[in-house]
Write a protein that holds these residues in place. Structure first.
Motif, PDB file in Angstrom:
ATOM      1  N   ILE A   1       0.836  -1.211   0.000  1.00 10.21           N
ATOM      2  CA  ILE A   1       0.000   0.000   0.000  1.00 10.21           C
ATOM      3  C   ILE A   1       0.868   1.257   0.000  1.00 10.21           C
ATOM      4  N   ARG A   2       1.971   1.257   0.767  1.00 13.53           N
ATOM      5  CA  ARG A   2       2.848   2.428   0.818  1.00 13.53           C
ATOM      6  C   ARG A   2       3.402   2.760  -0.562  1.00 13.53           C
ATOM      7  N   ILE A   3       3.811   1.737  -1.313  1.00 10.03           N
ATOM      8  CA  ILE A   3       4.346   1.953  -2.665  1.00 10.03           C
ATOM      9  C   ILE A   3       3.249   2.449  -3.600  1.00 10.03           C
ATOM     10  N   LEU A   4       2.062   1.869  -3.445  1.00 12.98           N
ATOM     11  CA  LEU A   4       0.933   2.301  -4.283  1.00 12.98           C
ATOM     12  C   LEU A   4       0.645   3.781  -4.067  1.00 12.98           C
ATOM     13  N   LEU A   5       0.639   4.218  -2.813  1.00 15.57           N
ATOM     14  CA  LEU A   5       0.358   5.626  -2.511  1.00 15.57           C
ATOM     15  C   LEU A   5       1.427   6.541  -3.090  1.00 15.57           C
ATOM     16  N   GLU A   6       2.685   6.131  -2.987  1.00 16.55           N
ATOM     17  CA  GLU A   6       3.775   6.944  -3.541  1.00 16.55           C
ATOM     18  C   GLU A   6       3.648   7.071  -5.061  1.00 16.55           C
ATOM     19  N   LYS A   7       3.371   5.938  -5.721  1.00 17.67           N
ATOM     20  CA  LYS A   7       3.215   5.963  -7.180  1.00 17.67           C
ATOM     21  C   LYS A   7       2.024   6.821  -7.588  1.00 17.67           C
ATOM     22  N   GLY A   8       0.913   6.652  -6.867  1.00 26.17           N
ATOM     23  CA  GLY A   8      -0.292   7.410  -7.189  1.00 26.17           C
ATOM     24  C   GLY A   8      -0.078   8.896  -7.044  1.00 26.17           C
ATOM     25  N   LYS A   9       0.547   9.308  -5.938  1.00 27.99           N
ATOM     26  CA  LYS A   9       0.769  10.737  -5.697  1.00 27.99           C
ATOM     27  C   LYS A   9       1.746  11.321  -6.712  1.00 27.99           C
ATOM     28  N   THR A  10       2.794  10.575  -7.025  1.00 27.73           N
ATOM     29  CA  THR A  10       3.784  11.051  -8.007  1.00 27.73           C
ATOM     30  C   THR A  10       3.143  11.266  -9.372  1.00 27.73           C
ATOM     31  N   HIS A  11       2.348  10.283  -9.792  1.00 27.48           N
ATOM     32  CA  HIS A  11       1.694  10.405 -11.092  1.00 27.48           C
ATOM     33  C   HIS A  11       0.702  11.563 -11.100  1.00 27.48           C
ATOM     34  N   LEU A  12      -0.065  11.708 -10.020  1.00 27.23           N
ATOM     35  CA  LEU A  12      -1.062  12.770  -9.943  1.00 27.23           C
ATOM     36  C   LEU A  12      -0.404  14.137 -10.017  1.00 27.23           C
ATOM     37  N   LEU A  13       0.732  14.289  -9.328  1.00 25.84           N
ATOM     38  CA  LEU A  13       1.458  15.554  -9.368  1.00 25.84           C
ATOM     39  C   LEU A  13       1.928  15.866 -10.782  1.00 25.84           C
ATOM     40  N   ALA A  14       2.428  14.840 -11.499  1.00 29.98           N
ATOM     41  CA  ALA A  14       2.884  15.046 -12.884  1.00 29.98           C
ATOM     42  C   ALA A  14       1.712  15.462 -13.779  1.00 29.98           C
ATOM     43  N   VAL A  15       0.540  14.845 -13.560  1.00 32.78           N
ATOM     44  CA  VAL A  15      -0.645  15.172 -14.365  1.00 32.78           C
ATOM     45  C   VAL A  15      -1.049  16.621 -14.164  1.00 32.78           C
TER      46      VAL A  15
END
Length: 528
Positions: A396-410
């Motif tokens: 879950i921790r990795i999923l949250l990091e990936k999700g937030k990183t992608h959202l910021l890029a978007v």
């Protein structure tokens, strides 16, 4: 040019009438002569004249009988009855057939031409009214089509929540009990994308044929974005929800049979969401259709796929709070608000209850969210190809990091687009309107020209210029009309047409609404 047929058993009478007509008006042409009623009927069928000079007393089939027969296959033909018999009974009988003109032999040139003039003017007025009605009908259809597309987009993006199916029922005049979404797309068999002409042809074909094969539903067709078309199917009967899969398959089978008869080069694929009983839940069905289509496009040899709630795609959130946060998150991304996006993402994550949720559930929820974000970006005309890569083994921790990183890029990409690309596109749209104001341009055509979705183009245009697309177009047209009114050599009708209006009465109403004066009053004041 109006076509005239002369029916009279006296050859001399026919020649005289023909000669008078030929020497009187350039806009009227004699297309034939008939020596009795039977021949007049045959010639009317073949040549479809606008006006017939019909002698009442002729051997065999007389004029009254001929009028009755002709009116059976063409009620638009006008008749001018000619007779040497000045009797009320004859006049009464032809008047019962709708004939208004009745002249006596020997008819004077003045009587004949006056009668012809009255009928000619009547035909002209009727044709003008038909043209105006057709123009208004086309404009109304165009406006309804645009409004429907915008409504579908707003609804499916969860931007409209304050209407119930009961209110929809009142609006549409039929009882709506449930609804669901299908998402249609074209897929080339080769790697080449369908051409814009092919896409437009398919879109028109789809709208036309859906209305034919889905008569038991109210159909609302959304705008085509990235070669995908969302369609709402609103069920009119209770219990329809229970049979929706069977009925949907029947419709799709019929649609595919019709599709095979066309010469489209691409394959049509369809993702289908589940039906829901409340209008505000239709966006769930839309989300499901998106995921079903994504899964379908990765599956060879299948034409359509129903969303499977138990399948591998994702679980649809049942908590209304998650949906509310999701909507706010999409709105913030659209506005390019980084801080708000990050706050809402944290809120979205907390609503999922990640402390008590398996990583696989979080992964599925994130996949759904980013599919919606990707779809929204396409709808807005923003190109962004990257998608996050969630692995099955991610905690879950990795999923949250990936999700937030992608959202910021978007959201950063959206910011750049809004600050640069959109600004230039809107100025390009403004230039387009100022150049093509005299044509039948629409919100859709302007949006297509600058490669934005109609929905987002409309919002962006108003935000930037402080007025709607149609208000700006109207302002340009009226401004140009004012300038042309200084030229007294131009009629009001000429000016009306030259600035893009097809109905002089409507032009006059719009002009007065904006200026406080009618066009005639404005011209009178301007040229003093």
């Amino acid at each position: 040019m109006l076509k005239v047929l002369i029916a009279d058993d006296e050859i001399l009478e026919r020649k005289v009438v023909a000669k008078i007509i030929k020497g009187s008006q350039e806009e009227v042409k004699v297309i034939g002569e008939a020596q009795n009623g039977r021949i007049a009927i045959e010639m009317a069928k073949e040549y479809r004249p606008d006006i017939i000079f019909m002698d009442i007393k002729m051997p065999g089939t007389d004029g009254v009988q001929a009028v009755k027969e002709i009116r059976k296959f063409d009620k638009g033909i006008r008749f001018i009855m000619v007779s040497a018999f000045n009797t009320f009974e004859y006049a009464k009988e032809v008047m019962q057939q709708g004939v208004k003109e009745y002249i006596l032999k020997p008819s004077s040139k003045k009587d004949l031409l006056e009668s012809l003039q009255r009928v000619t003017e009547e035909i002209k007025v009727e044709r003008r009214q038909k043209e105006e009605h057709q123009s208004l009908r086309e404009n109304l259809d165009r406006a309804v089509s645009i409004a429907q597309k915008e409504w579908v987009t707003s609804l499916l993006m969860n931007q409209v929540q304050d209407m119930t199916f009961d209110e929809w029922s009142q609006l549409l005049g039929v009882e709506i009990t449930s609804g669901y979404t299908m998402l249609f797309t074209l897929r080339q068999s080769s790697k080449m994308e369908a051409s814009p002409a092919e896409k437009e042809k398919w879109y028109k074909w789809l709208k036309t044929n859906l209305k034919t094969i889905a008569a038991k539903y109210e159909i609302m067709v959304g705008a085509m974005t990235d070669c995908q078309v969302p369609v709402l199917f609103l069920c009119k009967k209770f219990g329809e929800k229970n049979h929706f899969r069977t009925n949907a398959e029947t419709m799709i089978d019929n649609l595919n049979r019709l599709y095979q008869q066309e010469d489209f080069l691409a394959e049509m694929r369809i993702g289908i969401g589940h039906p829901y009983n409340h209008a505000h839940e239709l966006n769930y069905s839309y989300h499901e259709a998106i995921v079903a289509l994504e899964e379908l496009l990765a599956t060879p040899n299948r034409k359509y796929l129903f969303f499977n709630k138990q399948g591998p795609a994702f679980e649809v959130p049942t908590d209304s709070e998650i949906i509310k946060v999701e909507k706010k998150l999409l709105d913030s991304i659209r506005q390019g608000d980084v801080n708000q996006v990050m706050l809402l993402f944290d809120s979205f994550v907390s609503k999922l209850g990640t402390n008590n949720t398996r990583a696989s559930i979080v992964k599925k929820s994130f996949e759904e969210l980013f599919i919606l974000i990707s779809r929204m970006l396409h709808d807005l005309g923003i190109t962004y190809e990257r998608i996050p890569n969630f692995d099955e083994s991610d905690e879950i921790r990795i999923l949250l990091e990936k999700g937030k990183t992608h959202l910021l890029a978007v959201v950063q990409h959206v910011q750049v687009w809004r600050n640069n690309h959109a600004k230039g596109m809107l100025q390009k749209a403004k230039d387009y309107i100022e150049t093509h104001y005299a044509e039948a341009i629409t919100l859709e055509s302007a949006a297509e020209y600058v490669e934005l979705s109609p929905f987002y183009f409309s919002k962006l245009f108003k935000d930037r210029f402080g007025m709607t697309f149609i208000d700006y177009l109207t302002e340009i047209r009226i401004k140009r009309a004012k300038a042309e009114m200084l030229d007294l050599g131009k009629s009001m009708k000429e000016i009306c047409y030259s600035v893009g209006y097809r109905d002089p009465n409507y032009f006059s109403r719009v002009f007065k609404k904006l200026t406080g004066l009618s066009p005639s009053e404005f011209r009178k004041a301007a040229v003093k």
